[in-house]
Motif scaffolding. Structure first.
Motif, PDB file in Angstrom:
ATOM      1  N   ARG A  56     -13.773 -31.748 -22.889  1.00  0.00           N
ATOM      2  CA  ARG A  56     -14.211 -32.271 -21.585  1.00  0.00           C
ATOM      3  C   ARG A  56     -13.179 -31.971 -20.498  1.00  0.00           C
ATOM      4  O   ARG A  56     -13.520 -31.471 -19.434  1.00  0.00           O
ATOM      5  N   HIS A  58     -10.927 -29.743 -20.317  1.00  0.00           N
ATOM      6  CA  HIS A  58     -10.729 -28.328 -20.038  1.00  0.00           C
ATOM      7  C   HIS A  58     -11.990 -27.646 -19.515  1.00  0.00           C
ATOM      8  O   HIS A  58     -11.988 -26.449 -19.240  1.00  0.00           O
ATOM      9  N   GLY A  59     -13.081 -28.395 -19.441  1.00  0.00           N
ATOM     10  CA  GLY A  59     -14.331 -27.767 -19.015  1.00  0.00           C
ATOM     11  C   GLY A  59     -14.850 -26.753 -20.021  1.00  0.00           C
ATOM     12  O   GLY A  59     -15.624 -25.859 -19.682  1.00  0.00           O
ATOM     13  N   LYS A  62     -18.624 -26.754 -20.068  1.00  0.00           N
ATOM     14  CA  LYS A  62     -19.265 -26.033 -18.948  1.00  0.00           C
ATOM     15  C   LYS A  62     -19.128 -24.518 -19.122  1.00  0.00           C
ATOM     16  O   LYS A  62     -20.042 -23.758 -18.793  1.00  0.00           O
TER      17      LYS A  62
ATOM     18  N   ILE B  65     -11.310 -32.248 -13.192  1.00  0.00           N
ATOM     19  CA  ILE B  65     -12.288 -33.048 -13.951  1.00  0.00           C
ATOM     20  C   ILE B  65     -11.650 -34.369 -14.390  1.00  0.00           C
ATOM     21  O   ILE B  65     -12.263 -35.419 -14.329  1.00  0.00           O
ATOM     22  N   MET B 108     -11.588 -26.098 -11.926  1.00  0.00           N
ATOM     23  CA  MET B 108     -12.519 -25.040 -12.349  1.00  0.00           C
ATOM     24  C   MET B 108     -12.850 -24.066 -11.220  1.00  0.00           C
ATOM     25  O   MET B 108     -13.987 -23.608 -11.079  1.00  0.00           O
ATOM     26  N   LEU B 216      -3.821 -31.093 -21.026  1.00  0.00           N
ATOM     27  CA  LEU B 216      -4.514 -30.394 -19.942  1.00  0.00           C
ATOM     28  C   LEU B 216      -3.541 -29.587 -19.082  1.00  0.00           C
ATOM     29  O   LEU B 216      -2.388 -29.974 -18.912  1.00  0.00           O
TER      30      LEU B 216
END
Lengths: 222, 291
Positions: A56, A58-59, A62, B65, B108, B216
């Motif tokens: 989630r 780190h995407g 998607k 995110i 992103m 992250l």
């Protein structure tokens, strides 16, 4: 040892945040997309290891869906891939699983098409946006998608390979790497052919016509 | 015209009287079967992405995110425009540019890994502050990317640029070394001076661990990119003045690899040590990954 191109060092151009968790994930999704050839009804992503733990943030989710939609790793639509998939009526779900002794960033993608047929593909993101595919429909194999790559499911019978490579030769296509895999003797087998030259539709159609060749897929990500 | 070591690169530059960027372009032509023009066009696409990632981070509402990063680059810009920057306008800009790119990456957005996504702010920030300060053209910046790629190529070949293998020194250290060499060439320094700048940058962060909160590419990565571009500018300033690295570049790269290998697993991008393992780091990780 590999000669690094300047674009290996300053690159890839990509959607963040992580070359392995985002860009690599998108590439694996894109190979699944090429293999399915459209008409996708739903996709299940089985996430293993670090993919399962951090997808989630780190995407990765998607990016995988972006790949399934045919996006490249530098396509800014990746950020909105869930919405785009929904608009196209493609359902996606994610499960955290243990796929065993595989690279920590590995995903198994199960695609169900509108005609209910299923395609399964497993790939690992091995760093710097580089990937390798390690399994397709239960057959263990290996390729990276960095070269024009032909995936040829065929019957394990004499002549299928010779006739296929002869067609490549006629079209002056040089084979860089080639491997053959099979489930069991005389049954389903796979050729993986990575070439130095681009492969056009004409070549694919010629190979499709070869006796005992079941199908031909071009699964390049470049 | 191929090479794997810094010493070999310097010899080629000396023998043929070429800049590092010129050697890299000729090498790429050989390697890729592409023309110079094709290669330069491809680099100009990367340069354009670098530029727009800086602009996006400085002007748009960028948030990751996880919510860990976003908006800090803008804060630095806002302060610089209202008050006196502590370390001068150029450095303030460099810091904010590098952070802008990392924020866009975490949200992103589109970036160029240089050499990695986690260190992608350093080279663009260095190139574009210099371009603004000294009115450099895009073609000059493309040369800067070529020079930087030479340094990155030597490090990739002889050591590593992956945080999981070598820690943050391998990521932001390599990016700073690449940027420092580019700055030296753009400011008219010799190939030898460029390598001294790269060596100094790498030495300045030898041993730096990779300990991202929640695993992250956000914190502390963003701030370490700000330090990274500052490191590059400082090292280039020294090298341009004739300050030399006592340890030659190739030996510094070897040392970086050895230091990286001696770092425990916990301090190499596993999010199990350093800042990631602090009480606050663990709490944030639970909040984000439990979402």
């Amino acid at each position: 040892m590999k000669d690094y191109s300047i674009f290996d060092v300053v690159g890839p151009n990509m959607i963040g945040p992580s070359s392995s968790h985002t860009a690599g994930a998108c590439k694996i999704g894109k190979i699944a997309y090429k293999l399915a050839r459209g008409d996708i009804k739903s996709v299940t992503f089985m996430l293993h290891g670090s993919f399962a733990k951090t997808y989630r943030g780190h995407g990765t989710d998607k990016a995988l869906v972006g790949g399934i939609l045919g996006f490249d790793a530098d396509d800014e639509r990746i950020k909105h891939s869930f919405i785009i998939a929904e608009e196209k009526g493609i359902k996606a779900e994610f499960h955290e699983v243990d796929l065993g002794e595989v690279h920590p960033n590995t995903v198994k993608i199960i695609i169900t098409k509108n005609d209910q047929s299923k395609t399964e593909i497993t790939g690992s993101s091995i760093g710097g946006g580089n990937i390798k595919i390690i399994e397709i429909d239960g057959v263990q194999l290996e390729f990276t998608g960095e070269y024009p790559t032909l995936l040829v499911p065929h019957k394990d019978m004499p002549g299928a390979i010779a006739k296929t490579t002869a067609i490549l030769s006629q079209h002056k296509i040089n084979i860089a790497f080639m491997r053959v895999y099979r489930h069991d003797k005389g049954n389903n087998a796979f050729m993986i052919i990575e070439t130095d030259n681009p492969i056009y539709t004409e070549v694919i159609n010629d190979i499709k016509a070869v006796e005992n060749v079941i199908n031909v897929y071009l699964v390049t990500i470049i | 015209m191929n090479f794997t070591k810094g010493s070999e690169l310097i010899n080629i530059c000396k023998e043929k009287n070429l800049k590092i960027s010129e050697v890299m372009l000729a090498r790429e032509v050989n390697l890729s079967n592409s023309t110079e023009e094709e290669i330069l066009n491809k680099i100009s696409i990367s340069l354009e992405i670098m530029k727009s990632s800086i602009e996006k981070g400085l002007t748009e509402d960028v948030r990751s995110i996880s919510g860990l990063t976003g908006g800090d680059a803008k804060k630095i810009k806002a302060r610089r425009e209202k008050e006196k920057p502590v370390c001068g306008f150029l450095m303030s800009k460099a810091i904010s540019y590098s952070m802008a790119v990392l924020e866009v990456n975490a949200a992103m957005g589109k970036i160029v890994a240089a050499p990695t996504a986690g260190s992608s702010g350093i080279l663009p920030a260095a190139l574009f502050v210099l371009a603004e300060e000294y009115s450099l053209t895009d073609n000059q910046l493309i040369d800067g990317i070529l020079t930087a790629s030479g340094i990155g190529m030597i490090i990739s070949r002889n050591a590593t640029v992956a945080g999981a293998e070598g820690g943050c020194q391998a990521e932001t250290g390599s990016a700073a070394a690449m940027a420092a060499a580019a700055i030296v060439e753009l400011m008219g320094g010799s190939p030898q001076a460029a390598l001294h700048a790269a060596s100094i940058s790498m030495k300045n962060v030898l041993g730096l661990v990779c300990d991202p909160i929640a695993g992250l590419v956000e914190a502390p990565c963003e701030k370490r990119n700000a330090i990274g571009v500052s490191n590059a500018l400082i090292s280039a300033e020294m090298a341009l003045a004739g300050v030399e690295s006592i340890i030659p570049f190739d030996e510094v790269v070897d040392a970086m690899l050895k230091v990286g290998r001696s770092l425990p697993f916990q301090l190499r991008e596993s999010a199990l040590g350093g800042l990631a393992a602090t009480p606050t780091g663990i709490r944030i990780s639970k909040e984000i990954l439990g979402k």
